[in-house]
Design an enzyme around this catalytic site. Structure first.
Site, PDB file in Angstrom:
ATOM      1  N   ASP A  34     115.829-106.547 -41.841  1.00 46.01           N
ATOM      2  CA  ASP A  34     114.786-106.891 -42.809  1.00 46.01           C
ATOM      3  C   ASP A  34     115.198-108.114 -43.621  1.00 46.01           C
ATOM      4  OD1 ASP A  34     113.524-104.711 -41.900  1.00 46.01           O
ATOM      5  OD2 ASP A  34     113.615-103.546 -43.770  1.00 46.01           O
ATOM      6  N   PHE A  37     114.854-111.287 -41.685  1.00 43.51           N
ATOM      7  CA  PHE A  37     113.435-111.578 -41.517  1.00 43.51           C
ATOM      8  C   PHE A  37     112.888-112.237 -42.789  1.00 43.51           C
ATOM      9  CE2 PHE A  37     108.900-110.704 -41.564  1.00 43.51           C
ATOM     10  CZ  PHE A  37     108.524-110.878 -40.243  1.00 43.51           C
ATOM     11  N   ASP A  38     113.219-111.633 -43.938  1.00 40.55           N
ATOM     12  CA  ASP A  38     112.723-112.166 -45.212  1.00 40.55           C
ATOM     13  C   ASP A  38     113.223-113.580 -45.462  1.00 40.55           C
ATOM     14  OD1 ASP A  38     111.321-109.937 -45.669  1.00 40.55           O
ATOM     15  OD2 ASP A  38     112.743-109.020 -47.065  1.00 40.55           O
ATOM     16  N   SER A  83      77.317 -95.697 -35.681  1.00 42.76           N
ATOM     17  CA  SER A  83      78.207 -94.592 -35.986  1.00 42.76           C
ATOM     18  C   SER A  83      78.234 -93.630 -34.801  1.00 42.76           C
ATOM     19  CB  SER A  83      77.783 -93.898 -37.265  1.00 42.76           C
ATOM     20  OG  SER A  83      76.437 -93.580 -37.171  1.00 42.76           O
ATOM     21  N   LEU A  84      78.925 -92.538 -34.961  1.00 41.14           N
ATOM     22  CA  LEU A  84      79.062 -91.603 -33.851  1.00 41.14           C
ATOM     23  C   LEU A  84      78.285 -90.342 -34.152  1.00 41.14           C
ATOM     24  CD1 LEU A  84      82.890 -91.839 -33.246  1.00 41.14           C
ATOM     25  CD2 LEU A  84      81.145 -92.339 -31.550  1.00 41.14           C
ATOM     26  N   GLU A 113      90.283 -89.807 -27.989  1.00 37.30           N
ATOM     27  CA  GLU A 113      91.061 -90.544 -28.997  1.00 37.30           C
ATOM     28  C   GLU A 113      91.051 -89.775 -30.299  1.00 37.30           C
ATOM     29  OE1 GLU A 113      89.052 -94.281 -29.408  1.00 37.30           O
ATOM     30  OE2 GLU A 113      89.369 -94.792 -27.313  1.00 37.30           O
ATOM     31  N   LYS A 115      90.151 -89.531 -34.214  1.00 41.04           N
ATOM     32  CA  LYS A 115      89.146 -90.143 -35.083  1.00 41.04           C
ATOM     33  C   LYS A 115      89.844 -90.435 -36.405  1.00 41.04           C
ATOM     34  CE  LYS A 115      84.372 -89.802 -36.464  1.00 41.04           C
ATOM     35  NZ  LYS A 115      84.479 -90.242 -37.835  1.00 41.04           N
ATOM     36  N   ASP A 117      90.671 -91.574 -40.031  1.00 38.21           N
ATOM     37  CA  ASP A 117      89.856 -91.452 -41.239  1.00 38.21           C
ATOM     38  C   ASP A 117      90.179 -92.618 -42.173  1.00 38.21           C
ATOM     39  OD1 ASP A 117      88.054 -90.381 -42.932  1.00 38.21           O
ATOM     40  OD2 ASP A 117      89.339 -88.767 -43.656  1.00 38.21           O
ATOM     41  N   ARG A 136      82.279-102.877 -42.010  1.00 39.19           N
ATOM     42  CA  ARG A 136      81.075-102.359 -41.362  1.00 39.19           C
ATOM     43  C   ARG A 136      79.824-102.706 -42.165  1.00 39.19           C
ATOM     44  NH1 ARG A 136      77.795 -97.770 -41.353  1.00 39.19           N
ATOM     45  NH2 ARG A 136      77.044 -97.325 -39.264  1.00 39.19           N
ATOM     46  N   GLU A 172      89.975 -99.046 -37.091  1.00 38.96           N
ATOM     47  CA  GLU A 172      89.911 -98.389 -38.388  1.00 38.96           C
ATOM     48  C   GLU A 172      91.132 -98.799 -39.194  1.00 38.96           C
ATOM     49  OE1 GLU A 172      87.204 -96.563 -38.468  1.00 38.96           O
ATOM     50  OE2 GLU A 172      87.446 -95.108 -40.095  1.00 38.96           O
ATOM     51  N   TYR A 224      90.186 -99.458 -31.575  1.00 41.55           N
ATOM     52  CA  TYR A 224      89.625 -98.529 -30.595  1.00 41.55           C
ATOM     53  C   TYR A 224      88.462 -99.046 -29.758  1.00 41.55           C
ATOM     54  CZ  TYR A 224      86.661 -97.710 -34.669  1.00 41.55           C
ATOM     55  OH  TYR A 224      85.860 -97.874 -35.749  1.00 41.55           O
ATOM     56  N   LYS A 291      84.824 -90.503 -25.343  1.00 39.71           N
ATOM     57  CA  LYS A 291      84.003 -91.613 -24.866  1.00 39.71           C
ATOM     58  C   LYS A 291      83.924 -91.603 -23.347  1.00 39.71           C
ATOM     59  CE  LYS A 291      85.652 -94.417 -28.682  1.00 39.71           C
ATOM     60  NZ  LYS A 291      86.506 -95.513 -29.134  1.00 39.71           N
ATOM     61  N   LYS A 315      84.391 -82.912 -34.963  1.00 38.93           N
ATOM     62  CA  LYS A 315      84.992 -82.870 -36.304  1.00 38.93           C
ATOM     63  C   LYS A 315      85.740 -81.551 -36.459  1.00 38.93           C
ATOM     64  CE  LYS A 315      82.971 -86.236 -38.804  1.00 38.93           C
ATOM     65  NZ  LYS A 315      83.072 -86.442 -40.166  1.00 38.93           N
ATOM     66  N   CYS A 409      66.213 -77.566 -69.699  1.00 36.15           N
ATOM     67  CA  CYS A 409      66.949 -78.750 -69.265  1.00 36.15           C
ATOM     68  C   CYS A 409      68.163 -78.989 -70.170  1.00 36.15           C
ATOM     69  CB  CYS A 409      66.023 -79.971 -69.290  1.00 36.15           C
ATOM     70  SG  CYS A 409      66.894 -81.500 -68.905  1.00 36.15           S
ATOM     71  N   CYS A 412      67.437 -82.530 -72.153  1.00 38.02           N
ATOM     72  CA  CYS A 412      66.367 -82.778 -73.117  1.00 38.02           C
ATOM     73  C   CYS A 412      65.737 -81.497 -73.656  1.00 38.02           C
ATOM     74  CB  CYS A 412      65.298 -83.690 -72.512  1.00 38.02           C
ATOM     75  SG  CYS A 412      64.327 -82.862 -71.243  1.00 38.02           S
ATOM     76  N   CYS A 427      63.081 -80.452 -64.167  1.00 43.35           N
ATOM     77  CA  CYS A 427      62.739 -80.716 -65.559  1.00 43.35           C
ATOM     78  C   CYS A 427      61.480 -81.581 -65.505  1.00 43.35           C
ATOM     79  CB  CYS A 427      63.871 -81.460 -66.259  1.00 43.35           C
ATOM     80  SG  CYS A 427      63.326 -82.178 -67.816  1.00 43.35           S
ATOM     81  N   CYS A 433      63.149 -87.631 -70.490  1.00 47.59           N
ATOM     82  CA  CYS A 433      64.472 -87.038 -70.235  1.00 47.59           C
ATOM     83  C   CYS A 433      65.461 -88.150 -69.840  1.00 47.59           C
ATOM     84  CB  CYS A 433      64.318 -85.994 -69.129  1.00 47.59           C
ATOM     85  SG  CYS A 433      65.831 -85.149 -68.697  1.00 47.59           S
TER      86      CYS A 433
HETATM   87  S1  IVH Z   1      84.197 -95.511 -31.646  1.00 51.65           S
HETATM   88  C1  IVH Z   1      79.551 -96.845 -31.696  1.00 51.65           C
HETATM   89  N1  IVH Z   1      86.552 -94.491 -31.970  1.00 51.65           N
HETATM   90  O1  IVH Z   1      84.181 -93.309 -36.875  1.00 51.65           O
HETATM   91  C2  IVH Z   1      80.599 -96.231 -32.513  1.00 51.65           C
HETATM   92  N2  IVH Z   1      85.194 -94.731 -33.892  1.00 51.65           N
HETATM   93  O2  IVH Z   1      81.250 -92.257 -37.064  1.00 51.65           O
HETATM   94  C3  IVH Z   1      81.919 -96.568 -31.953  1.00 51.65           C
HETATM   95  N3  IVH Z   1      86.255 -94.015 -35.966  1.00 51.65           N
HETATM   96  O3  IVH Z   1      82.471 -96.054 -38.021  1.00 51.65           O
HETATM   97  C4  IVH Z   1      82.985 -95.998 -32.755  1.00 51.65           C
HETATM   98  N4  IVH Z   1      88.167 -93.405 -35.082  1.00 51.65           N
HETATM   99  O4  IVH Z   1      84.917 -96.337 -37.963  1.00 51.65           O
HETATM  100  C5  IVH Z   1      85.414 -94.850 -32.576  1.00 51.65           C
HETATM  101  N5  IVH Z   1      88.693 -93.614 -32.082  1.00 51.65           N
HETATM  102  C6  IVH Z   1      87.568 -93.977 -32.690  1.00 51.65           C
HETATM  103  C7  IVH Z   1      87.380 -93.844 -34.079  1.00 51.65           C
HETATM  104  C8  IVH Z   1      86.169 -94.233 -34.644  1.00 51.65           C
HETATM  105  C9  IVH Z   1      87.471 -93.514 -36.206  1.00 51.65           C
HETATM  106  C10 IVH Z   1      85.204 -94.249 -36.991  1.00 51.65           C
HETATM  107  C11 IVH Z   1      84.535 -95.575 -36.880  1.00 51.65           C
HETATM  108  C12 IVH Z   1      83.062 -95.327 -36.998  1.00 51.65           C
HETATM  109  C13 IVH Z   1      82.986 -93.881 -37.298  1.00 51.65           C
HETATM  110  C14 IVH Z   1      81.836 -93.337 -36.487  1.00 51.65           C
END
Ligand code: IVH
Length: 671
Positions: A34, A37-38, A83-84, A113, A115, A117, A136, A172, A224, A291, A315, A409, A412, A427, A433
């Site tokens: 390290d 590197f620094d 989104s998914l 994969e 997911k 967070d 996004r 992510e 991803y 997927k 989930k 209420c 109010c 109310c 109010c």
């Molecule tokens: S694929 C068309 N893969 O989950 C959507 N999303 O609800 C393609 N996320 O906004 C998303 N891990 O930010 C994908 N392995 C993963 C993920 C992932 C987390 C998030 C992503 C998206 C949200 C979808």
């Protein structure tokens, strides 16, 4: 050092540092101490300061941050960020797999994969150089947070190998738990409130103006998905593997972060593995993503308006804990709806300290027989606010009183009402109010409504408390001299606010209608009403029957509209807004575009088109008075079929005798 030498040295150091960075952060195989590197990085920094003409746009010194972004510019996504579809049971995953098998031809394989967070990010590379990192946002456009993204060391600034000339990689951004805990320890030491959870902190960090602070927080990223016009591979799993060759850190296969699955059993095995092991990860995940691998098959499966049909997320079950319910209090919403809130003995659920939970309504309290002082079960699922799912009766202390629901209420004092068939109390004092007054104004100025810059909740509180405004129409009569004496109101702030109000007069009719906060008139309904009635005047004069005759406007919405405009104060407000010059009719251009050529017909749109995107086809249908539906039924008149339309759609349309038309035929219909 002369210029020639400096240029050479800068190049050498950059190359060397890039290599060590890759070894450390991408391959987890450190190749330098390290300290060394620094030292090397400092040398490069100082050379870049003396010879700025040789500093590269993607120099390794960008990792340290230092660039300040005052306002993150908005950028339109080349490919919308969807989104998914979420699922909470393995049955739903089995159904997903069976459906996919039915809808596509050939063998299917899947990628499973984690997911992650965190916060979604799209990073564009042009000729191997990181160009933009964009959040996004609303899925269509996000914010350019490039300088901050560059501080994340596992994201390469420059690629190697045979990468495509231009592509986007999505992933992510997360805050590893250790870094989150470290930050909170420091905050607590300084007497500050600790941060809520790693996800929110990652999101807040990514939007900090000072990229040096971002660098110090230790964000990380998991990538991803690849997006591009001519990507050199046929399937998703292959694309992820390929990204490693270009310098991206990919999820380790040997640790089972990602897996190519051949069938449902392998998918379920992956889910079960992580359901158990997820707490052992150094970062938060909230599920698993499955997927379909082949791009060709993905295309066949297509998209709904929100999410791809070729992917689904599983989930994890909500974590449930028990704690003591101290007290039930009541919140008054913008429409006067009363929400009971359970105030809890603080408890940790899924990494978040929870102090409040929702109990929905009076019926729910009665059904679960929730009493103040009880030990209750609290769950945190997909939703943000945790909820009470039951009472631990074995722990009920003797003498706890049955809860009696509020009759007046809390804000109010007006007697609450509950309409027949409705679960919630209200109310009825809409005009007097305070939270209702403030709530309506907050909604009015919000981004999707009038989007008034320079104004927030605090300002509204001040304005209402000082008696300067009583409703949103009053905003437009505010003057500099009203505002300047208020707390935290500098001249510039006042100017921004007044400008924001002036600019809002350009907001289109449908959003003004949405902004007015009429119960049940959300964005979509407002759009429907505006397109149908074209002017506020027509809408005001419409009878109940005329309202109900509009496609998708039911009795509930129609009655709410009539009630709203029967109230004298609302009529006055509407009148003032009209006088102030807000848009109360569709614009010329919108009107000119509209027709009723397709009126009375329902369309389903499927496949890929040459001259339009699928959304454009749908917009054209609506502009011309037609209706768009997601699935084929007896009510469908036309199936607009593009390339690669799913075979099952076609079969269903044929079976039901729905007319199948191609792009050209559709074009002719609207010409
Ligand atoms: S694929 C068309 N893969 O989950 C959507 N999303 O609800 C393609 N996320 O906004 C998303 N891990 O930010 C994908 N392995 C993963 C993920 C992932 C987390 C998030 C992503 C998206 C949200 C979808």
């Amino acid at each position: 050092m002369d210029k020639v030498e400096a240029k050479k040295k800068i190049e050498e150091l950059s190359k060397e540092l890039r290599k060590h960075n890759h070894n450390y952060y991408v391959l987890s195989r450190p190749s330098i101490s390290d300290f060394d590197f620094d030292m090397m990085l400092k040398e490069l920094q100082s050379l870049e300061l003396t010879f700025p003409e040789f500093a590269e746009e993607n120099s390794p010194t960008k990792r340290v941050g230092g660039d300040i972004t005052k306002k993150f510019p908005k950028v339109k996504h080349k490919y919308p960020m969807l989104s998914l579809d979420n699922s909470y049971s393995t049955e739903e995953i089995i159904e997903f797999e069976e459906r996919a098998k039915k809808l596509v031809e050939g063998e299917l394989t899947y990628t499973c994969e984690l997911k992650y967070d965190g916060v979604a990010i799209g990073i564009t590379y042009v000729n191997g150089q990181l160009k933009y990192g964009v959040t996004r946002g609303n899925g269509q456009e996000g914010e350019d947070v490039t300088a901050n993204v560059k501080t994340i060391r596992s994201i390469p600034l420059e690629l190697s190998g045979d990468f495509p000339a231009e592509f986007e990689i999505r992933g992510e951004i997360i805050l590893p738990r250790a870094n989150f805990d470290r930050m909170n320890e420091e905050r607590i030491k300084e007497g500050l409130e600790p941060y809520m959870n790693p996800r929110n902190t990652a999101s807040g960090t990514l939007k900090l103006q000072d990229s040096a602070v971002v660098a110090s927080r230790g964000l990380d990223a998991f990538l991803y998905g690849l997006y591009g016009d001519d990507l050199p591979f046929q399937d998703h799993f292959e694309s992820v593997m390929k990204a490693a060759d270009w310098g991206f850190r990919i999820p380790p296969i040997d640790q089972n972060y990602i897996k190519k699955c051949q069938n449902i059993d392998e998918i379920l095995e992956f889910i079960n593995y992580w359901d158990e092991k997820r707490t052992e990860l150094g970062f938060d995940i909230d599920g698993i993503v499955i997927k379909v691998n082949s791009y060709q098959q993905q295309k066949q499966l297509g998209y709904t308006s929100k999410s791809p049909r070729w992917a689904i997320s599983y989930k994890f079950k909500a974590e449930s804990v028990s704690t003591r319910l101290k007290e039930i209090t009541y919140q008054v919403g913008r429409t006067g709806a009363i929400t009971p809130v359970a105030n809890l003995e603080p408890v940790l659920i899924a990494g978040t300290t929870v102090k409040r939970a929702s109990v929905h309504n009076a019926d729910q309290i009665e059904k679960l027989d929730i009493r103040e002082g009880d030990t209750v079960f609290v769950e945190k699922g997909g939703e943000i606010i945790p909820k009470i799912t039951g009472v631990d009766l074995s722990k009920r202390a003797p003498g706890l009183k049955v809860h009696s629901y509020a009759t007046h209420c809390p804000e109010c004092g007006t007697a609450l009402i509950r309409k027949e068939g409705e679960a919630q109390h209200f109310c009825p004092n809409a005009i007097g109010c305070p939270p209702q007054i403030k709530g309506r104004i907050e909604h009015f100025i919000s981004r999707k409504a009038m989007n008034i810059d320079g104004m927030g909740t605090e300002t509204i509180d001040q304005l209402v408390n000082e008696g300067l405004i009583r409703n949103y129409a009053d905003l437009y009569s505010l003057k500099t001299e009203d505002l300047l004496p208020l707390e935290r109101m500098a001249e510039k702030t006042v100017e921004n606010l007044l400008n924001g109000l002036e600019e809002s007069k350009e907001v289109p009719f449908e959003r003004v209608l949405f902004a007015m906060g009429i119960r049940y008139v959300g964005e979509t309904v407002a759009k429907k009403l505006a397109r149908h009635f074209k002017t506020m005047e027509n809408l005001l004069n419409a009878s109940l029957e005329e309202l109900i005759a509009v496609d998708e406007i039911g009795e509930r919405i129609a009655e709410s509209l009539i009630e709203f405009f029967t109230i004298e104060e609302n009529r006055t407000i509407q009148h003032v807004l009209a006088q102030q010059g807000l848009r109360f009719e569709l614009e010329e251009s919108q009107l000119a575009d509209m027709s009723d050529k397709l009126a009375g017909n329902t369309f389903v749109v499927s496949g890929v088109f040459t001259n339009y995107s699928r959304d454009e086809v749908k917009a054209e249908i609506e502009k011309n008075g037609g209706k768009v539906s997601g699935s084929i039924s007896g009510k469908t008149n036309y199936l607009v079929a593009g390339e690669n339309m799913g075979p099952s759609k076609k079969a269903k349309a044929e079976k039901l005798g729905v007319a199948i038309i191609n792009e050209e035929e559709f074009s002719k219909m609207i010409q």
